[in-house]
Scaffold this active site. Structure first.
Site, PDB file in Angstrom:
ATOM      1  N   PHE A   1      -8.621  -8.712   7.825  1.00 55.35           N
ATOM      2  CA  PHE A   1      -8.966  -7.691   6.834  1.00 55.35           C
ATOM      3  C   PHE A   1      -9.809  -6.632   7.524  1.00 55.35           C
ATOM      4  O   PHE A   1     -10.375  -6.883   8.605  1.00 55.35           O
ATOM      5  CB  PHE A   1      -9.767  -8.336   5.698  1.00 55.35           C
ATOM      6  CG  PHE A   1      -9.114  -8.219   4.351  1.00 55.35           C
ATOM      7  CD1 PHE A   1      -7.810  -8.638   4.143  1.00 55.35           C
ATOM      8  CD2 PHE A   1      -9.814  -7.704   3.265  1.00 55.35           C
ATOM      9  CE1 PHE A   1      -7.217  -8.553   2.895  1.00 55.35           C
ATOM     10  CE2 PHE A   1      -9.234  -7.615   2.005  1.00 55.35           C
ATOM     11  CZ  PHE A   1      -7.934  -8.037   1.818  1.00 55.35           C
TER      12      PHE A   1
ATOM     13  N   GLN B   1     -17.725   2.219  -4.222  1.00 58.22           N
ATOM     14  CA  GLN B   1     -16.594   2.124  -3.298  1.00 58.22           C
ATOM     15  C   GLN B   1     -15.310   2.628  -3.941  1.00 58.22           C
ATOM     16  O   GLN B   1     -14.907   2.145  -4.994  1.00 58.22           O
ATOM     17  CB  GLN B   1     -16.379   0.668  -2.857  1.00 58.22           C
ATOM     18  CG  GLN B   1     -15.206   0.512  -1.900  1.00 58.22           C
ATOM     19  CD  GLN B   1     -15.168  -0.868  -1.264  1.00 58.22           C
ATOM     20  OE1 GLN B   1     -14.737  -1.830  -1.887  1.00 58.22           O
ATOM     21  NE2 GLN B   1     -15.645  -0.961  -0.040  1.00 58.22           N
TER      22      GLN B   1
ATOM     23  N   HIS C   1     -11.660   2.351  -3.235  1.00 57.10           N
ATOM     24  CA  HIS C   1     -10.729   1.583  -2.402  1.00 57.10           C
ATOM     25  C   HIS C   1      -9.634   2.538  -1.938  1.00 57.10           C
ATOM     26  O   HIS C   1      -9.102   3.306  -2.735  1.00 57.10           O
ATOM     27  CB  HIS C   1     -10.133   0.438  -3.231  1.00 57.10           C
ATOM     28  CG  HIS C   1      -9.386  -0.577  -2.423  1.00 57.10           C
ATOM     29  ND1 HIS C   1      -8.191  -0.299  -1.801  1.00 57.10           N
ATOM     30  CD2 HIS C   1      -9.658  -1.875  -2.136  1.00 57.10           C
ATOM     31  CE1 HIS C   1      -7.773  -1.388  -1.162  1.00 57.10           C
ATOM     32  NE2 HIS C   1      -8.647  -2.359  -1.354  1.00 57.10           N
TER      33      HIS C   1
ATOM     34  N   LEU D   1      -4.811  -1.629  -8.068  1.00 54.68           N
ATOM     35  CA  LEU D   1      -5.090  -1.935  -6.671  1.00 54.68           C
ATOM     36  C   LEU D   1      -3.861  -2.393  -5.875  1.00 54.68           C
ATOM     37  O   LEU D   1      -3.019  -3.125  -6.364  1.00 54.68           O
ATOM     38  CB  LEU D   1      -6.135  -3.057  -6.614  1.00 54.68           C
ATOM     39  CG  LEU D   1      -6.739  -3.297  -5.232  1.00 54.68           C
ATOM     40  CD1 LEU D   1      -7.561  -2.090  -4.812  1.00 54.68           C
ATOM     41  CD2 LEU D   1      -7.596  -4.548  -5.253  1.00 54.68           C
TER      42      LEU D   1
ATOM     43  N   GLU E   1      -5.666  -4.796   0.448  1.00 51.13           N
ATOM     44  CA  GLU E   1      -5.869  -4.515   1.858  1.00 51.13           C
ATOM     45  C   GLU E   1      -5.077  -5.488   2.727  1.00 51.13           C
ATOM     46  O   GLU E   1      -4.803  -5.215   3.900  1.00 51.13           O
ATOM     47  CB  GLU E   1      -7.373  -4.656   2.138  1.00 51.13           C
ATOM     48  CG  GLU E   1      -7.836  -4.153   3.461  1.00 51.13           C
ATOM     49  CD  GLU E   1      -9.364  -4.062   3.500  1.00 51.13           C
ATOM     50  OE1 GLU E   1      -9.987  -3.817   2.453  1.00 51.13           O
ATOM     51  OE2 GLU E   1      -9.919  -4.240   4.583  1.00 51.13           O
TER      52      GLU E   1
ATOM     53  N   ARG F   1     -13.306   0.254   4.437  1.00 46.85           N
ATOM     54  CA  ARG F   1     -12.672   0.966   3.332  1.00 46.85           C
ATOM     55  C   ARG F   1     -13.166   2.399   3.177  1.00 46.85           C
ATOM     56  O   ARG F   1     -12.389   3.291   2.829  1.00 46.85           O
ATOM     57  CB  ARG F   1     -12.924   0.205   2.028  1.00 46.85           C
ATOM     58  CG  ARG F   1     -12.141  -1.076   1.973  1.00 46.85           C
ATOM     59  CD  ARG F   1     -12.460  -1.877   0.736  1.00 46.85           C
ATOM     60  NE  ARG F   1     -11.582  -3.037   0.662  1.00 46.85           N
ATOM     61  CZ  ARG F   1     -11.703  -4.007  -0.235  1.00 46.85           C
ATOM     62  NH1 ARG F   1     -12.681  -3.954  -1.130  1.00 46.85           N
ATOM     63  NH2 ARG F   1     -10.867  -5.021  -0.246  1.00 46.85           N
TER      64      ARG F   1
ATOM     65  N   HIS G   1     -13.349   1.335  -7.238  1.00 43.76           N
ATOM     66  CA  HIS G   1     -13.052  -0.086  -7.122  1.00 43.76           C
ATOM     67  C   HIS G   1     -14.270  -0.985  -7.307  1.00 43.76           C
ATOM     68  O   HIS G   1     -14.170  -2.069  -7.870  1.00 43.76           O
ATOM     69  CB  HIS G   1     -12.435  -0.326  -5.745  1.00 43.76           C
ATOM     70  CG  HIS G   1     -12.015  -1.740  -5.493  1.00 43.76           C
ATOM     71  ND1 HIS G   1     -11.138  -2.395  -6.337  1.00 43.76           N
ATOM     72  CD2 HIS G   1     -12.315  -2.619  -4.507  1.00 43.76           C
ATOM     73  CE1 HIS G   1     -10.920  -3.622  -5.867  1.00 43.76           C
ATOM     74  NE2 HIS G   1     -11.638  -3.796  -4.775  1.00 43.76           N
TER      75      HIS G   1
ATOM     76  N   ARG H   1     -18.803  -2.136   1.018  1.00 45.25           N
ATOM     77  CA  ARG H   1     -18.470  -3.554   1.071  1.00 45.25           C
ATOM     78  C   ARG H   1     -17.198  -3.786   1.870  1.00 45.25           C
ATOM     79  O   ARG H   1     -16.229  -3.050   1.717  1.00 45.25           O
ATOM     80  CB  ARG H   1     -18.274  -4.101  -0.348  1.00 45.25           C
ATOM     81  CG  ARG H   1     -17.822  -5.541  -0.380  1.00 45.25           C
ATOM     82  CD  ARG H   1     -17.779  -6.099  -1.797  1.00 45.25           C
ATOM     83  NE  ARG H   1     -16.720  -5.518  -2.618  1.00 45.25           N
ATOM     84  CZ  ARG H   1     -15.433  -5.873  -2.537  1.00 45.25           C
ATOM     85  NH1 ARG H   1     -15.020  -6.758  -1.650  1.00 45.25           N
ATOM     86  NH2 ARG H   1     -14.544  -5.316  -3.345  1.00 45.25           N
TER      87      ARG H   1
END
Lengths: 599, 300
Positions: free
Chosen positions: A121, A235, A237, A251, A254, A310, A376, A411
């Site tokens: 990730f 955040q 995303h 969403l 990722e 991100r 997000h 994050r």
């Protein structure tokens, strides 16, 4: 006295996502009489939508991994604004929490030798995310839900908490809410309350969040006198769906990029190679040839720029679209079809395949997806003590997305599910200990009566505005003026608009009766969203730099001095939201040394 | 936006040369005492799912219209309803898949008592969940972790995909038309749960007597209505119910064969004594309280 039912428990947990359920399980096992309240049905909380996995240095795939590397990745991803102690506890305890889930029945994907498989990730140096295809959140919430039910923990479903109650000393000792189903009120007395209410995304127009994410816990804490920190750190995303319009914001995990997917612009170029920041240059591949070899050989090659954290990827997509190189519907292309076999894609990403097929009529094994940034997650939240999740108000604890500090300014993917488990458990533990050492609850029912009268006020108003219209305008305001790229003049404009929106929200009226009335529910959720929007707007104005999820057009660079400060929002005696910069806790030398090591 | 992309209309569907300008939903409005269908007409924006149109009706015409939803992405299983009589998730039913030249009927799940409008009382399902003893693993490996092979995990993951939308419970005719069967019948969702535990590579409890005697798996006569409506494409009848029925029969006629089958799947044999000592009876007495309570007219 207003009519209501009353329950008195030791520990009241508000929220039944990953953090709330984990907290409740711990509090129960420590001997506290525990109840969970949730705004939806049990098992439907936003955790269910988490896709990619739960980050933990289990070392099943890469024995080189360790808590120290996970800690360093987390702090670097958060642009060092994290509470170092939370990041340390998180990295150290996440493996045990994942293994514990397995002992409670969770079934993760396996390595060839039968252990828990881990996937790559963004921002994680090693493949670290334990996962179940791309539905890890469902597996996690079902496991916790079934555990909580098996333990006999009380659950109050479809119940919205409107306010916390406090005793004469200012300590939290209960909460007032209502059942959405019937509209009847309920008062909880509790020696300790754990907030685990999740995020705030519904204040923005394009969001991956469900209807529940209205910042209730942030607002409850603020109104009860607690501090919030770093509310400017939101955040976006990088990969939400952009088409069809109704699916905008949903969403796209990722995991697509972790499993080989790449981002391309209108011309088919892998544009991320043009956006590698100096901060990550050393560890990021600068040619396609190198990037493509990394998936199989992480020792000799550097990671593809599509797997930058991100905030970097979201800003890059935003810039590419602004430069006129976007996809037809205002996003960019996310392509895994040309890079992996249909069988591989369907096995690794079954719900993405399903989601695009059903909602956009796109076959992701044959065509690229169109994606763009979507609101997000909020890194900021209620200020807590790292070891106990105690807030600045006695008797009140917070864990999961509602708490601030753990993720700093940005994050990393996969760190949310592990956050829920690690700090959910710690909050439940500390709340139980506090409760078991506290005398009987003395509820002030007059306080409850006031809350109930205020909550019912929209029914009594005639010809007030429709709450849906106010919500619509709030979302437009936050999307346009407090979105992914910010600037002072727009933030000040947003602050003025919030004055007006607050006034409008204060005089909305609601049609019909109290039984399952969504208009009424929204009228009350609006109060939470407006409180959060105000905190975010003011904190964003105060942080005159760009850091992680907070990007200022007028201050495009990070400011090393501001890296040492949290933006603390709280209510002043008049009830207005104030912002004060306060120093971050100082990291000990042995942890600082981790950042100097070569890797 | 200038580049509005026309949605594909399935062959033989209600294809017209241009999309209709408006759509009409015929929504059931009412509560446990009764109600009626009412028509709401809104602009046809294209690219929407049924839940989007319901939300626009809520925002523009009927702010008190009751509807449950959460994720709007087919992952939480909250927005179950009957669309033109067919049980579906509203968030995963595209308007372009329906004939919009006629009003589209959206009604609450018939198998559950009504609360209000499209919201029904699902407390029965949560009560059944409490009656099934949970996961109970054998001892871990010496290093404290467990080993399982992907192929064993895959078999159970099909059942773990369940999003608890309860559409299968809604169409199961054992309870859809026979309210009195509910106390003695768990329904397809929970037969899936039983199969999941039965096939879990680590679980050690035997729930077959419970399945037969208290949860009524024998009442299911495998009409596959549940499988047809499952939005997660779980083969409920073939992969969960029928194998469970077979294992229940094994329990009565050939307990050794069952035990052998259960143990052979595991890398490390589970001592038979331990399996025998973990009967469900020890845990089935636990009671939990799940709110909200059953309203008047709900199941006994």
């Amino acid at each position: 006295m207003a009519e209501h039912e009353t329950h008195v428990v030791d520990v009241l947990v508000i929220g039944a996502g990953g953090a709330g359920l984990r907290a409740a399980i711990e509090a129960h096992e420590r001997g506290a009489r525990t109840a969970v309240v949730c705004k939806s049905l049990l098992g439907k909380a936003h955790t269910v939508m988490a896709e990619g996995g739960v980050a933990a240095a289990l070392r099943n795939v890469w024995p080189e991994d360790s808590w120290q590397v996970h800690f360093r990745d987390t702090m670097r991803g958060g642009k060092l604004l994290n509470n170092w102690r939370m990041a340390q506890l998180h990295a150290q305890e996440a493996p045990d929490r994942v293994l514990e889930l397995e002992a409670w029945g969770a079934l993760f994907d396996r390595t060839p030798d039968g252990r828990i498989l881990q996937r790559d990730f963004g921002g994680h140096r090693y493949a670290r995310l334990a996962h179940v295809g791309d539905r890890t959140g469902l597996e996690m919430i079902r496991t916790l839900q079934q555990r909580a039910v098996g333990l006999g923990i009380e659950v109050y479903m479809e119940c919205k908490i409107v306010r916390l109650l406090r005793d004469a000393s200012g300590a939290v000792n209960g909460a007032v809410g209502f059942y959405r189903e019937s509209g009847s009120f309920v008062v909880f007395g509790a020696k300790a309350v754990v907030l685990a209410s999740g995020g705030v995304g519904k204040a923005w127009k394009f969001t991956s969040n469900s209807w529940e994410s209205t910042g209730d816990g942030h607002a409850l804490a603020l109104w009860a006198g607690a501090d919030l920190i770093d509310m400017e750190c939101v955040q976006f995303h990088p990969t939400g769906m952009v088409w069809p319009p109704s699916a905008r914001g949903i969403l796209v995990t990722e995991g697509v990029r972790g499993d080989g997917g790449v981002l391309r612009n209108r011309d088919g170029d892998r544009f991320m190679f043009n956006y590698i920041p100096d901060f990550y240059a050393k560890e990021t591949a600068d040619t396609i040839e190198e990037a493509d070899q990394w998936y199989d050989n992480k020792k000799d090659f550097r990671r593809p720029p599509e797997l930058l954290p991100r905030d970097e990827v979201a800003r890059s997509i935003n810039a590419e679209v602004k430069a006129g190189r976007g996809s037809p519907h205002g996003g960019v292309f996310l392509d895994i079809a040309s890079r992996r076999s249909p069988e591989y894609i369907k096995r690794r990403l079954p719900s993405m395949y399903h989601q695009f097929k059903e909602l956009a009529d796109v076959d992701i094994t044959a065509e690229p997806m169109e994606v763009g940034p979507t609101c997000h997650y909020i890194m900021g939240g209620v200020r807590v003590e790292a070891d106990t999740e105690a807030t600045t108000v006695p008797g009140l604890y917070a864990a999961g997305e509602v708490a601030g500090g753990m993720h700093g300014a940005n994050r990393l993917g996969g760190n949310s599910l592990s956050d829920l488990l690690v700090f959910g458990r710690r909050a439940g533990l500390a709340a139980a200990e506090h409760a078991l050492g506290t005398g009987e609850v003395a509820l002030d029912l007059a306080q409850a009566d006031e809350v109930i009268a205020e909550a019912l006020a929209p029914f009594g108003r005639e010809r007030g505005e429709n709450p849906y219209a106010v919500h619509h305008d709030l979302q437009e305001t936050m999307q346009d003026l407090v979105g992914i790229i910010r600037t002072e003049s727009e933030l000040l404009e947003a602050d003025e608009k919030l004055d007006e929106l607050e006034q409008r929200a204060g005089v909305v009226s609601v049609e019909g009766h109290r039984q399952f009335n969504p208009g009424w529910h929204l009228a009350l959720d609006l109060q939470s969203m407006l409180a959060v929007a105000r905190c975010t707007t003011r904190a964003a104005t105060a942080r005159k730099e760009s850091r992680g999820g907070h990007t200022r057009d007028d201050y495009p660079n990070p400011d090393p001095e501001l890296a040492k400060l949290n933006m603390v929002t709280r209510l002043d005696p008049s009830g207005a939201v104030t912002v004060a910069p306060e120093p971050l806790p100082e990291m000990p030398e042995e942890l600082k040394a981790l950042f100097d090591e070569e890797h | 936006m200038a580049t509005l992309v026309q949605e594909a209309v399935p062959a033989g569907g209600a294809a017209t040369s241009s999309p209709a300008e408006t759509v009409t939903l015929r929504l059931w409005r009412g509560d446990a005492r009764g109600g009626e269908f009412r028509d709401y007409t809104v602009e046809n924006l294209g690219g929407e799912v049924v839940l989007d149109v319901v939300h626009r009706i809520q925002a523009e015409q009927a702010p008190d219209l009751a509807v449950r939803w959460n994720c709007k992405a087919g992952k939480c299983g909250s927005c179950s309803a009957e669309i033109n009589g067919k049980p579906r998730l509203m968030c995963m039913t595209r308007m372009s898949s329906l004939d919009v030249s006629e009003p589209i009927t959206v009604s609450p799940m018939r198998g559950n008592p009504i609360i209000r409008d499209l919201v029904t009382d699902v407390s029965y399902h949560f009560a059944v969940a409490r009656r099934i003893p949970g996961f109970h693993p054998g001892p871990p490996e010496p290093d404290g972790t467990y080993r399982m092979s992907q192929v064993d995990v895959d078999r159970v993951q099909e059942f773990r995909k369940c999003i608890e939308c309860f559409l299968c419970q809604n169409v199961c005719h054992v309870i859809r038309d026979h309210e009195d069967n509910k106390p003695a019948y768990a329904g397809p969702r929970f037969f899936v749960r039983l199969a999941e535990l039965e096939l879990h590579p680590l679980d050690t409890l035997d729930r077959r007597e419970l399945a037969a005697k208290e949860l009524g798996i024998g009442l299911c006569n495998i009409t596959k209505c549940c499988t047809e409506v499952c939005p997660e494409d779980i083969h409920i009848t073939d992969n969960a119910i029928i194998p469970m029925k077979e294992r229940v029969v094994d329990a009565r006629y050939d307990p050794i064969a069952w035990l052998g089958r259960k143990i052979l799947r595991r890398p490390a044999p589970t001592p038979a004594a331990e399996v025998a000592s973990l009967t469900p009876a020890g845990r089935s007495g636990e009671v939990i309280s799940i709110e909200p309570r059953t309203p008047p007219g709900g199941p006994a």
